[in-house]
Write a protein that holds these residues in place. Structure first.
Motif, PDB file in Angstrom:
ATOM      1  N   GLY A  79      47.769  28.688  30.749  1.00 11.03           N
ATOM      2  CA  GLY A  79      47.787  27.250  30.471  1.00 11.03           C
ATOM      3  C   GLY A  79      48.523  26.428  31.500  1.00 11.03           C
ATOM      4  N   ARG A 127      43.476  25.901  25.598  1.00 14.68           N
ATOM      5  CA  ARG A 127      44.528  26.803  26.078  1.00 14.68           C
ATOM      6  C   ARG A 127      44.817  26.589  27.556  1.00 14.68           C
ATOM      7  N   GLY A 158      45.640  35.885  19.208  1.00 17.88           N
ATOM      8  CA  GLY A 158      46.040  35.404  20.528  1.00 17.88           C
ATOM      9  C   GLY A 158      47.388  35.916  20.962  1.00 17.88           C
ATOM     10  N   SER A 159      48.119  35.073  21.663  1.00 18.67           N
ATOM     11  CA  SER A 159      49.358  35.483  22.326  1.00 18.67           C
ATOM     12  C   SER A 159      50.422  35.900  21.320  1.00 18.67           C
ATOM     13  N   ASN A 193      47.906  21.049  18.767  1.00 16.54           N
ATOM     14  CA  ASN A 193      46.632  21.297  19.438  1.00 16.54           C
ATOM     15  C   ASN A 193      45.552  20.412  18.823  1.00 16.54           C
ATOM     16  N   ASP A 211      47.965  29.635  19.922  1.00 16.15           N
ATOM     17  CA  ASP A 211      47.868  28.412  20.720  1.00 16.15           C
ATOM     18  C   ASP A 211      47.711  27.187  19.832  1.00 16.15           C
ATOM     19  N   THR A 236      44.666  30.323  16.156  1.00 18.36           N
ATOM     20  CA  THR A 236      45.393  31.144  17.117  1.00 18.36           C
ATOM     21  C   THR A 236      46.833  30.671  17.252  1.00 18.36           C
ATOM     22  N   PRO A 252      51.579  25.615  21.088  1.00 14.13           N
ATOM     23  CA  PRO A 252      50.911  25.686  22.387  1.00 14.13           C
ATOM     24  C   PRO A 252      51.857  26.052  23.515  1.00 14.13           C
ATOM     25  N   ARG A 279      41.557  34.912  28.106  1.00 16.36           N
ATOM     26  CA  ARG A 279      41.448  34.056  26.918  1.00 16.36           C
ATOM     27  C   ARG A 279      40.871  32.703  27.303  1.00 16.36           C
ATOM     28  N   SER A 282      50.823  24.949  26.713  1.00 15.51           N
ATOM     29  CA  SER A 282      50.329  24.092  27.782  1.00 15.51           C
ATOM     30  C   SER A 282      51.252  22.901  28.039  1.00 15.51           C
TER      31      SER A 282
END
Length: 897
Positions: A504, A536, A774-775, A721, A673, A671, A677, A531, A679
């Motif tokens: 990101g 993202r 996800g992460s 998000n 994200d 997710t 997030p 991903r 980003s």
């Protein structure tokens, strides 16, 4: 950590002049049973026999089919972090030391007991690109913004035992692990000081940790909280896993890459369902699969939920260890130990017995991409444009038909030379350890760029191009091959060595594209990462496609996802002739020859010798060690964690959740994200405004990922998000998360949650399938806990996020079969009581959901709270891992006195 060996299992091995003790698997179980086991399970059994032999009988019963399930206490010998998980972990260490001191304990006892390595790879942003000075310029900006964080890391180096740092600008955690740090066979000491050999078992606080499984190392991703517990000597518990065998036959056809295979398998295994399982490769096609391809496949494990994606150590692996410059002493230990333990796979060996075997014919794989929103959305290359139309444009058209504001169909910027339409590619990034660790694919992309350069092709002017390998050795061999010049000629100058776009940190789009995105242009990112979740890579780009590095270059030339790369030209050469993908793609022989010439052991040895040094930026920073960290009240990066203040010396007397309110009701595939997030922090966001109010310049707001040691920012960043939709609301005032506050008014999630917290009201979140995919970011759980969430009720959870919720004392509860969020028909006014939490034990615990409507009517639904281990139960009863550690250190202080 020194290991007391069980004498029943001890044996000895002579390697050169050295004599080693080891746990002999042939003393643990008969050879006939051992050879039927998957190699990953052999490693798991060795770990239990060496570290927790009391648990061994039950584990052996599971391994040999005499029992259907058990808890496995896994003790890693080392741990790895990256900066966005390690910085919060270090802040937690400092916060725990403060809390221990305030409760009368010895703060110096809060210290790692196993080696931990931090690789700083998640911070550098692609600010400068398509420029020969981009690497240095991006590092200059990074250190200007993050010097306070980096000095904190240097404080930790001075203040903690067993803690080392790979500095910024060196490489990505998983690539560094594979190329430099993994030993496959680890040397330590027994409790009485003798040399001990055992497998290099490890965990790391990133979901893509299974990349290390490609070289026969057993390891997986854990949440930051679970990582902290492991670092303090606690086990990483898992349920005894099912092992799915992927039986490979034949070989990949010319022109088909490891990326194509990885994306195909991601779709296959997401459809088959392997969440929480081990996947192990086998079959006659395995020896035809390069070590680099194995790395790509193992790296993608979290995209289909597998805990481990394992390749047994074999001749291919040994060649990799030689190539990457491992010492002769290390190689000798590998040869002797792995042979003695039946851990070296041979082509003529009996195939292990798996829970299920899935056949994979490598010859059937074809060039492909994945998108537009999920890694498992596999598409044949020729269907990429079609998928964009069906999954994005058609859905957009239906929104317009339902009275959503209509955006223009064409966007004009004279300097671009043509109008842009939806599907224009705004970012093309060769990035991520998933593919940049693969020399064949990187050299294929470089030769593709060279051929395009010779034909006079250039990326479209609206595409932001970048090249950010996972280690500096990639730039070394690309430089020796002369390919860096070819990449740069097409705008793919080196931008840095780290996760960058993949995580990101893509920076701003080309300036006109920034404006067009704000006006409604649906742009696309194409990246060689792992991903492509909505938003993202960049909050202004909701559409993403994963592709091999060469295809990233091809899409940069085409400029739009609407180009069918198999049928349509990428552009015209100087003579006006159409140039197609097949015109530029190098042959397998050409790639193989250049890899052989340029990828050499001495390159790896030279880089490994400077692994810990860092650039001049890093070397110029200094810090003084101390037992307790001196927090600054004006810091916008480092705040004493709010969840580590006011911890009581005793565990909570009750786990009950009564008269809670619903914060959010969410759909499927939410997710981490979406929850927290990584980003860029927008200036107009609540987090951005808080930072400006506290003295930050608007251009230095940085990423959410860099602010994870500041709860003020991260709490305001929860659920922001733009894809988050609260199903309780008929409409939302804007994008991102909104919720009902305590008075029934709709506010941003942060404000709504704090209104409930101020009234002492607990909160719950409802969701659908795959909550927390996800992460591995622990702040996805921390954000919910600090906002007052006591339970998340979902159809299913991804493994790491579930562990992180437990680590923060939040109950991950599932709907019982036949029950769902839709059936509850919630309106947001309900009061929620969860009956049965004080009686939970290891196993599948029935929980009753009691909903009380505003008119006083009550209804019930069936829920299940699975508890997989005594360790999970302990953490929930203690209110989370961190309070448990604080109380444990207080007790140790009392024992020492």
């Amino acid at each position: 950590m020194k290991t007391p060996l069980d004498p029943r299992f001890e044996n000895h091995l002579q390697v050169g002049d050295a004599r080693y003790a080891y746990v002999d698997l042939l003393k643990v179980m008969p050879a006939s049973d051992l050879q039927r086991l998957p190699y990953s399970i052999r490693l798991l059994i060795e770990n239990v026999a060496r570290c927790s032999p009391a648990a061994l009988p039950e584990v052996l019963d599971c391994a040999t089919g005499r029992s259907s399930g058990c808890e496995v206490p896994f003790f890693p010998n080392r741990l790895m972090f990256h900066d966005t998980t390690c910085l919060p972990a270090l802040a937690d260490f400092a916060g725990m030391r403060d809390m221990v001191a305030e409760l009368g304990g010895d703060p110096g006892l809060v210290n790692p007991t196993i080696p931990a390595v931090l690789t700083i790879d998640h911070s550098v942003i692609v600010e400068r690109y398509a420029s020969p000075d981009a690497v240095d310029a991006n590092l200059d900006i990074d250190f200007r913004r993050n010097s306070e964080r980096y000095r904190f890391i240097k404080w930790a180096q001075q203040s903690l035992d067993n803690f080392k740092v790979v500095p910024p600008g060196t490489g990505i955690i998983h690539q560094v692990n594979m190329e430099s740090l993994a030993t496959v066979v680890w040397e330590s000491q027994t409790a009485d000081g003798r040399a001990l050999l055992h497998p290099d078992d490890m965990v790391a606080t990133d979901s893509h940790t299974p990349m290390i499984n490609a070289i026969g190392v057993l390891g997986w991703g854990v949440g930051g909280l679970e990582g902290q517990a492991a670092m303090l000597g606690e086990p990483v518990p898992i349920g005894f896993p099912e092992v799915i065998g992927l039986r490979l036959t034949n070989a990949l056809r010319p022109g088909v890459t490891a990326t194509d295979l990885a994306l195909w398998i991601t779709r296959l295994l997401r459809e088959r369902g392997v969440v929480g399982k081990f996947v192990e490769f086998c079959g006659p096609g395995l020896s035809a699969l390069s070590w680099a391809a194995r790395g790509t496949l193992s790296n993608m494990a979290p995209e289909y939920g597998a805990t481990v994606v394992f390749f047994p150590f074999d001749d291919i692996t040994y060649e990799y260890m030689q190539l990457t410059g491992r010492s002769e002493e290390q190689l000798a230990r590998m040869r002797s130990y792995l042979d003695a333990q039946h851990l070296w796979r041979r082509d003529d060996a009996e195939q292990p017995v798996f829970t299920e075997v899935i056949p994979v014919d490598l010859a059937q794989i074809e060039p492909s991409v994945a998108g537009p929103h999920q890694p498992h959305q596999w598409r044949p290359l020729g269907d990429a444009a079609k998928s964009f139309h069906e999954e994005v444009l058609d859905k957009r058209a239906s929104l317009i038909a339902s009275s959503a504001p209509q955006a223009p169909e064409e966007y004009l910027e004279p300097s671009f030379g043509q109008p842009l339409t939806h599907g224009a590619i705004s970012i093309a990034a060769i990035t991520s350890c998933t593919n940049t660790a693969n020399p064949s694919q990187m050299i294929q992309a470089g030769l593709f760029a060279r051929n395009a350069r010779r034909r006079g092709l250039q990326p479209k002017p609206w595409v932001k191009t970048s090249l950010s390998p996972g280690s500096r050795v990639v730039a070394d061999y690309l430089g020796e091959a002369g390919l860096l010049e070819d990449f740069a000629a097409l705008g793919f100058d080196l931008a840095g060595f780290g996760c960058m776009t993949c995580i990101g940190n893509s920076g701003q789009l080309e300036s006109h594209m920034e404006a067009f995105a704000d006006q409604g242009l649906q742009t696309v990112v194409v990246l060689s990462g792992n991903r492509n979740f909505e938003g993202r890579v960049n909050p202004k780009v909701q559409i993403g496609y994963l592709a091999s590095p060469a295809l990233v270059v091809a899409y940069a030339l085409a400029g739009t996802i609407d180009t069918d790369l198999k049928q349509q030209p990428l552009g015209q050469d100087a003579e006006g002739r159409d140039v197609y993908l097949y015109d530029l793609m190098p042959s397998e022989d050409e790639i193989r020859a250049l890899v052989g010439e340029t990828v050499r052991p001495e390159l790896f040895r030279e880089r490994n010798a400077t692994l810990w040094d860092g650039t001049h930026h890093w070397q110029a920073l200094s810090a003084t060690g101390s037992v307790r960290f001196p927090w600054s009240p004006s810091s916008t990066y480092l705040r004493r964690p709010v969840y580590l203040q006011g911890v009581n010396a005793e565990a909570p007397p009750s786990l009950a959740v009564e008269n809670a309110r619903i914060l959010l009701a969410l759909g499927d595939n939410v997710t981490t994200d979406h929850i927290s997030p990584a980003s860029a922090i927008p200036l107009g966001s609540q987090a951005g405004q808080w930072l400006v109010e506290h003295g930050e310049a608007p251009e230095d707001l940085n990423q959410y990922s860099t602010r994870r040691s500041n709860h003020e920012v991260m709490m305001r960043g929860a659920f922001v998000n733009r894809a988050v939709r609260n199903l309780l609301l008929d409409s939302q005032p804007g994008e991102g998360g909104w919720a009902y506050n305590h008075d029934g008014q709709v506010q941003r999630v942060y404000d709504a949650a704090l209104s409930h917290v101020a009234s002492g009201t607990p909160l719950v979140v409802f969701a659908g399938f795959n909550y927390g995919a996800g992460s591995s970011r622990d702040w996805a759980a921390k954000a919910q806990a600090t906002l007052g969430v006591k339970a998340v009720i979902a159809r299913s959870f991804e493994r790491i996020h579930r562990s992180n919720l437990i680590g923060m004392g939040v109950f991950p509860i599932q709907f019982a079969p036949g029950e769902s969020l839709e059936q509850l028909a919630l309106d947001g006014s309900e009061h929620v009581t969860l009956i049965g939490l004080d009686r939970v034990e290891v196993g599948r615990n029935p929980i009753e959901l009691q909903l009380t409507s505003r008119d006083g009517r009550t209804r019930q639904a069936r829920l299940i709270l699975p508890i997989d281990s005594q360790q999970e139960l302990l953490y929930l009863r203690q209110g989370g891992i961190l309070p448990y550690v604080v109380r444990k250190v207080i007790a140790r202080t009392g024992d020492q006195e």
